[in-house]
Design a protein around this motif. Structure first.
Motif, PDB file in Angstrom:
ATOM      1  N   SER A 206      14.695   7.351   4.619  1.00 20.61           N
ATOM      2  CA  SER A 206      14.402   7.565   3.200  1.00 20.61           C
ATOM      3  C   SER A 206      12.909   7.494   2.901  1.00 20.61           C
ATOM      4  O   SER A 206      12.461   7.981   1.860  1.00 20.61           O
ATOM      5  CB  SER A 206      15.140   6.515   2.355  1.00 20.61           C
ATOM      6  N   LEU A 207      12.120   6.900   3.809  1.00 23.46           N
ATOM      7  CA  LEU A 207      10.673   6.792   3.585  1.00 23.46           C
ATOM      8  C   LEU A 207       9.948   8.086   3.911  1.00 23.46           C
ATOM      9  O   LEU A 207       8.757   8.210   3.620  1.00 23.46           O
ATOM     10  CB  LEU A 207      10.107   5.646   4.430  1.00 23.46           C
ATOM     11  N   ASP A 208      10.634   9.058   4.515  1.00 20.82           N
ATOM     12  CA  ASP A 208      10.072  10.376   4.855  1.00 20.82           C
ATOM     13  C   ASP A 208       8.987  10.233   5.912  1.00 20.82           C
ATOM     14  O   ASP A 208       7.795  10.184   5.625  1.00 20.82           O
ATOM     15  CB  ASP A 208       9.511  11.065   3.608  1.00 20.82           C
ATOM     16  N   THR A 209       9.412  10.180   7.152  1.00 23.43           N
ATOM     17  CA  THR A 209       8.486   9.935   8.254  1.00 23.43           C
ATOM     18  C   THR A 209       8.047  11.229   8.922  1.00 23.43           C
ATOM     19  O   THR A 209       8.756  12.235   8.910  1.00 23.43           O
ATOM     20  CB  THR A 209       9.139   9.033   9.313  1.00 23.43           C
TER      21      THR A 209
ATOM     22  N   GLY B 172       0.786  -1.225   0.000  1.00 22.78           N
ATOM     23  CA  GLY B 172       0.000   0.000   0.000  1.00 22.78           C
ATOM     24  C   GLY B 172       0.815   1.270   0.000  1.00 22.78           C
ATOM     25  O   GLY B 172       0.334   2.310   0.461  1.00 22.78           O
ATOM     26  N   TRP B 173       2.040   1.234  -0.535  1.00 19.54           N
ATOM     27  CA  TRP B 173       2.842   2.448  -0.622  1.00 19.54           C
ATOM     28  C   TRP B 173       2.187   3.454  -1.560  1.00 19.54           C
ATOM     29  O   TRP B 173       1.500   3.077  -2.524  1.00 19.54           O
ATOM     30  CB  TRP B 173       4.241   2.119  -1.148  1.00 19.54           C
TER      31      TRP B 173
ATOM     32  N   TYR C  74       8.715  -5.977   7.218  1.00 23.60           N
ATOM     33  CA  TYR C  74       9.081  -6.976   6.209  1.00 23.60           C
ATOM     34  C   TYR C  74      10.239  -6.513   5.328  1.00 23.60           C
ATOM     35  O   TYR C  74      11.202  -7.254   5.134  1.00 23.60           O
ATOM     36  CB  TYR C  74       7.859  -7.321   5.349  1.00 23.60           C
ATOM     37  N   ILE C  75      10.164  -5.281   4.793  1.00 28.14           N
ATOM     38  CA  ILE C  75      11.212  -4.848   3.862  1.00 28.14           C
ATOM     39  C   ILE C  75      12.491  -4.455   4.588  1.00 28.14           C
ATOM     40  O   ILE C  75      13.541  -4.301   3.959  1.00 28.14           O
ATOM     41  CB  ILE C  75      10.735  -3.676   2.982  1.00 28.14           C
ATOM     42  N   GLY C  76      12.426  -4.306   5.927  1.00 30.06           N
ATOM     43  CA  GLY C  76      13.615  -3.926   6.675  1.00 30.06           C
ATOM     44  C   GLY C  76      14.512  -5.096   7.039  1.00 30.06           C
ATOM     45  O   GLY C  76      15.610  -4.894   7.574  1.00 30.06           O
TER      46      GLY C  76
ATOM     47  N   HIS D 189       3.997   3.208   5.411  1.00 29.61           N
ATOM     48  CA  HIS D 189       5.396   3.056   5.010  1.00 29.61           C
ATOM     49  C   HIS D 189       6.252   2.571   6.169  1.00 29.61           C
ATOM     50  O   HIS D 189       7.107   1.694   6.010  1.00 29.61           O
ATOM     51  CB  HIS D 189       5.939   4.390   4.493  1.00 29.61           C
ATOM     52  N   THR D 190       6.034   3.131   7.357  1.00 30.75           N
ATOM     53  CA  THR D 190       6.868   2.773   8.509  1.00 30.75           C
ATOM     54  C   THR D 190       6.640   1.325   8.927  1.00 30.75           C
ATOM     55  O   THR D 190       7.585   0.573   9.175  1.00 30.75           O
ATOM     56  CB  THR D 190       6.573   3.709   9.688  1.00 30.75           C
ATOM     57  N   LEU D 191       5.375   0.909   8.991  1.00 31.48           N
ATOM     58  CA  LEU D 191       5.093  -0.449   9.452  1.00 31.48           C
ATOM     59  C   LEU D 191       5.481  -1.497   8.418  1.00 31.48           C
ATOM     60  O   LEU D 191       5.683  -2.663   8.763  1.00 31.48           O
ATOM     61  CB  LEU D 191       3.621  -0.576   9.825  1.00 31.48           C
TER      62      LEU D 191
END
Length: 538
Positions: free
Chosen positions: A528-531, A379-380, A512-514, A506-508
């Motif tokens: 880089s995801l801009d939090t 869902g990005w 998985y992607i981390g 994005h953060t959650l």
């Protein structure tokens, strides 16, 4: 396509609403996925105590033709159970966590059951001494966040203690945050390390959860707007717009062309200064302090423009139902053009400073690549999605507020790595400067912004719901607004307001992607995801 369990269908201005029977919830979601609706945007609930029902709402995009569907069903209030959709749309996993802790909806076979034996709370404490297990704050009869039991704080040793028997024995677990400079606010992760490689990621958020959605329900419609700026203190305009768009849908309000241009002007100025701060803070976190200093200097000029336009530097309170609060100030065009010309010279130097530095590029290029399929699955939205090669920009694919009358290009990446996520912001700043120039060229004379406001009723007169979407600096900002004027307590104020935060998603997804990143690369990827932690926690 008509769904098998469909009982009701309505066409809204920006999506199709389809209601299905509860027993067909899972099957209907699967049908939509098979029909090309691959992109989950939002899942939440609405409480209807008079009907003894809790309504679920799932919003899905189909990127091939820019169509959007809102799938809905109503559960019995005394039996709030339904199958999880996380195996169909992995990106709704965290929405289901939030819906459980706010409404008590139990999503059967939710991924948390496999590891923790329960659905974990994300925004609220799991310690029953702080928040009782049977207390779900957004149910209308729960008391919300008021009258909570008093606690002896000497007994509270910690509210984020994971079950040790659920952690992996072969890993060393390290706490990152919530008081860590790399998290840009009180957010944290429990990382399972094998040497310096991250193998397990447990996000820990909610430290600045303020219950804003419940607060919105206590305010009149117009009085919600000033609070929206406080959700993301860097892009407040980006949250005013979707809320106002949703309420205007309920009101049937029309907006003059000039007011729409002023909205676009405010939105793009806000996008520029937000991206500038992103670039500076990202460079700071990989030890490029000069870039941070330059970015803060240049951002100040655009903050000054926003202050001149709206009257405020951070909490703008500028967008109104049917228009905006004030017209373009005298002399604004000339000042804005001087700011843009000066910034463009500085901007090229900032690009050279960062992208010609081999140490900076080494920390960015090829680090944490994300495929387009993975980005859509989780869902990005916004620049992060476009960095993976997906050409989806709500301003272009489903234009609103008059964006279709402007000429600008979408910034698209290829690899979806840290470098692409930065480059996308560089390009979007250039395109936003182009939009600002076009808008200022069109706004050559002052116009009347107030005549149409007199025809807008102060609150919706019929029961209904609407979903406003805006392409914000961090992704698609979505706001669901539900009106229920038949209830005497909710006649002048919204029955339900839900904020769909791209930062939350994005953060959650780092869960998985981390994984399988070096520890230092994990932190760089997070930045880089801009939090914006306040927006994420709400």
């Amino acid at each position: 396509m008509k769904l098998t369990w469909e009982v009701n269908r309505k066409e809204w201005s920006n999506l199709t609403y389809v209601e299905v029977e509860p027993q067909g919830w899972y099957e209907s979601a699967y049908q939509l996925k098979e029909d090309g609706y691959l992109y989950p945007q939002m899942l939440t609930a609405v409480d209807w105590p008079a009907e003894k029902k809790v309504q679920l709402l799932l919003v899905l995009h189909r990127l091939s033709d820019a169509k959007t569907v809102a799938l809905s069903t109503k559960l019995d209030r005394d039996k709030r159970e339904i199958p999880s959709l996380a195996d169909i749309f992995p990106g709704v996993e965290w929405h289901e966590n939030e819906t459980y802790e706010m409404f008590g909806v139990n999503f059967l076979n939710h991924p948390d059951y496999k590891r923790w034996g329960r659905i974990r709370k994300l925004l609220l404490s799991e310690d029953p001494r702080l928040f009782p297990k049977d207390r779900f704050p957004l149910l209308k009869d729960s008391g919300g966040y008021t009258n909570l039991p008093k606690v002896d704080w000497n007994e509270i040793k910690g509210t984020d203690v994971e079950d040790k028997d659920k952690l992996r024995d072969d890993l060393v677990y390290v706490h990152v945050g919530p008081q860590h400079p790399a998290t840009h606010g009180p957010a944290g992760f429990l990382l399972g390390l094998e040497g310096e490689i991250v193998r397990d990621v447990i996000p820990r958020i909610g430290y600045v959860h303020r219950g804003v959605e419940w607060i919105f329900e206590q305010k009149e419609y117009l009085k919600v707007i000033p609070l929206l700026d406080r959700q993301c203190y860097v892009d407040g305009i980006g949250w005013e717009i979707p809320y106002v768009l949703a309420v205007e849908e309920l009101l049937g309000a029309k907006v003059d062309e000039r007011a729409n241009l002023l909205r676009i002007l405010a939105a793009e100025l806000s996008r520029i200064q937000s991206h500038i701060l992103y670039i500076g803070s990202f460079l700071e976190n990989i030890n490029q302090l000069t870039g941070f200093a330059w970015a803060v200097r240049d951002r100040e000029a655009f903050i000054n423009l926003l202050e001149m336009l709206t009257g405020q530097r951070m909490t703008f309170n500028y967008i109104r139902f049917g228009g905006v609060a004030r017209d373009l100030p005298q002399g604004f065009r000339d000042i804005a053009e001087k700011v843009i010309v000066r910034f463009e010279k500085h901007f090229e130097k900032l690009i050279d400073l960062s992208l010609e530095n081999p140490l900076v590029v080494m920390r960015l290029e090829g680090v944490s690549p994300v495929s387009s399929e993975t980005a859509i699955k989780y869902g990005w939205t916004g620049p992060n999605l476009r960095s993976t090669g997906v050409a989806w920009d709500y301003r272009i694919n489903k234009p609103y507020m008059g964006y279709d009358a402007l000429e600008f290009d979408g910034a698209i990446g290829t690899r979806g790595d840290n470098l692409d996520r930065v480059l996308i912001r560089y390009e979007e700043i250039k395109q936003s400067l182009n939009i600002v120039r076009q808008v200022l060229k069109t706004l050559t004379t002052r116009g009347d912004l107030g005549t149409h406001l007199k025809r807008v009723p102060p609150f919706p007169r019929e029961v209904g719901m609407a979903y406003g979407i805006h392409e914000g600096a961090r992704g698609e900002n979505g706001v669901l607004v539900v009106a229920n004027p038949k209830d005497p307590k909710a006649r002048m104020r919204p029955w339900r307001v839900h904020m769909r935060s791209p930062v939350f998603i994005h953060t959650l997804s780092l869960k998985y992607i981390g994984r399988n990143l070096l520890l230092q690369d994990f932190l760089a990827t997070y930045i880089s995801l801009d939090t914006c932690v306040a927006e994420m926690d709400r």
